[in-house]
Design a protein around this motif. Structure first.
Motif, short mmCIF file in Angstrom:
data_model
loop_
_atom_site.label_atom_id
_atom_site.label_comp_id
_atom_site.label_asym_id
_atom_site.label_seq_id
_atom_site.Cartn_x
_atom_site.Cartn_y
_atom_site.Cartn_z
N LYS A 54 0.92 -1.22 -0.08
CA LYS A 54 0.01 -0.01 0.08
C LYS A 54 0.98 1.33 0.33
O LYS A 54 0.55 2.23 -0.72
CB LYS A 54 -0.75 -0.04 1.25
CG LYS A 54 -2.01 -1.06 1.01
CD LYS A 54 -3.02 -1.02 2.15
CE LYS A 54 -4.19 -1.91 1.98
NZ LYS A 54 -4.63 -2.04 3.17
N GLU A 55 2.01 1.29 0.78
CA GLU A 55 2.93 2.33 0.71
C GLU A 55 3.50 2.64 -0.45
O GLU A 55 3.61 3.73 -0.91
CB GLU A 55 3.75 2.37 2.06
CG GLU A 55 4.76 3.47 2.24
CD GLU A 55 4.24 4.69 2.62
OE1 GLU A 55 4.65 5.89 2.32
OE2 GLU A 55 2.93 4.64 3.23
N ASN A 58 0.78 3.87 -2.83
CA ASN A 58 0.51 5.36 -2.50
C ASN A 58 1.64 6.61 -2.89
O ASN A 58 1.21 7.32 -3.59
CB ASN A 58 0.30 5.46 -1.02
CG ASN A 58 -0.24 6.73 -0.41
OD1 ASN A 58 -1.00 7.23 -1.31
ND2 ASN A 58 0.52 7.10 0.67
N ALA A 62 1.03 8.81 -6.42
CA ALA A 62 0.96 10.17 -6.20
C ALA A 62 1.69 10.86 -6.97
O ALA A 62 1.16 12.11 -7.49
CB ALA A 62 1.31 10.46 -4.67
N PHE A 129 -6.43 3.04 -6.60
CA PHE A 129 -5.26 3.96 -6.89
C PHE A 129 -5.38 4.33 -8.55
O PHE A 129 -5.19 5.36 -8.68
CB PHE A 129 -3.79 3.42 -6.66
CG PHE A 129 -3.35 3.32 -5.29
CD1 PHE A 129 -3.09 4.38 -4.49
CD2 PHE A 129 -3.45 2.06 -4.63
CE1 PHE A 129 -2.57 4.37 -3.15
CE2 PHE A 129 -3.12 2.14 -3.08
CZ PHE A 129 -2.66 3.24 -2.50
#
Length: 191
Positions: A54-55, A58, A62, A129
């Motif tokens: 997830k990180e 992310n 982004a 995402f």
């Protein structure tokens, strides 16, 4: 080594392993061994292997979505073909291609999450995402549809189709120019 350095090292190793072997094929033990850390260290920073994923998503999405936001603004010039829709679509396509080239390991994961069956953890987590970039492009096509009425009502489909075309070019490592495949896409819009 600072906490942030440790965290970044784990993310870098995870990105390398996940892109080479697939998320589901990499175990926590392998990840920890390659990163030179213990399981408690991984759990301290990310709570789980899924937390690492997830990180990774992310941070990298982004960056991609920020670039898309910057490069997807449509400036209408409806009377001059070379200065109208084609400019914005070319900018967006080049944004994807440059990002994919600069972030090869991450973009392998993007393609896997996009085109693989929705049965793995990666594809299930990446859905949210991915939806952000589709919304960015849908917004772009809505602004184009205000000038070009033939696009009205098709904005979502155009966004999905355009991203699909770009991702296919990236996956196939096509040598065709961005301008040429954007023109091909536009023939469908304006036919």
């Amino acid at each position: 080594m600072t906490n942030q350095d440790n965290k970044n090292k784990i993310l870098d190793i995870a990105l390398d392993l996940f892109s080479k072997h697939g998320y589901d094929a990499v175990g926590v033990q392998t990840l920890c061994e390659k990163a030179g850390i213990t399981k408690p260290t991984l759990y301290y920073y990310f709570k789980s292997k899924e937390g690492v994923l997830k990180e990774l998503l992310n941070v990298n999405y982004a960056k991609l979505n920020g670039l898309l936001e910057l490069n997807s603004h449509y400036l209408p010039h409806p009377k001059i073909y070379e200065k109208d829709v084609i400019v914005t679509l070319t900018n967006v396509a080049q944004t994807y291609l440059k990002f994919a080239e600069k972030n090869k390991n991450f973009y392998k994961m993007v393609l896997n999450a996009t085109f693989a069956p929705d049965c793995g953890t990666l594809s299930k987590i990446a859905v949210d995402f991915n939806s952000v970039q589709y919304k960015i492009l849908e917004k772009m096509f809505k602004s184009m549809a205000r000038i070009h009425g033939n696009m009205k009502g098709a904005e979502k489909r155009l966004a999905w189709t355009f991203i699909g075309l770009v991702n296919t070019c990236i996956a196939l490592k096509t040598q065709e120019s961005v301008h040429e495949f954007v023109k091909q896409f536009m023939h469908g819009i304006f036919s």
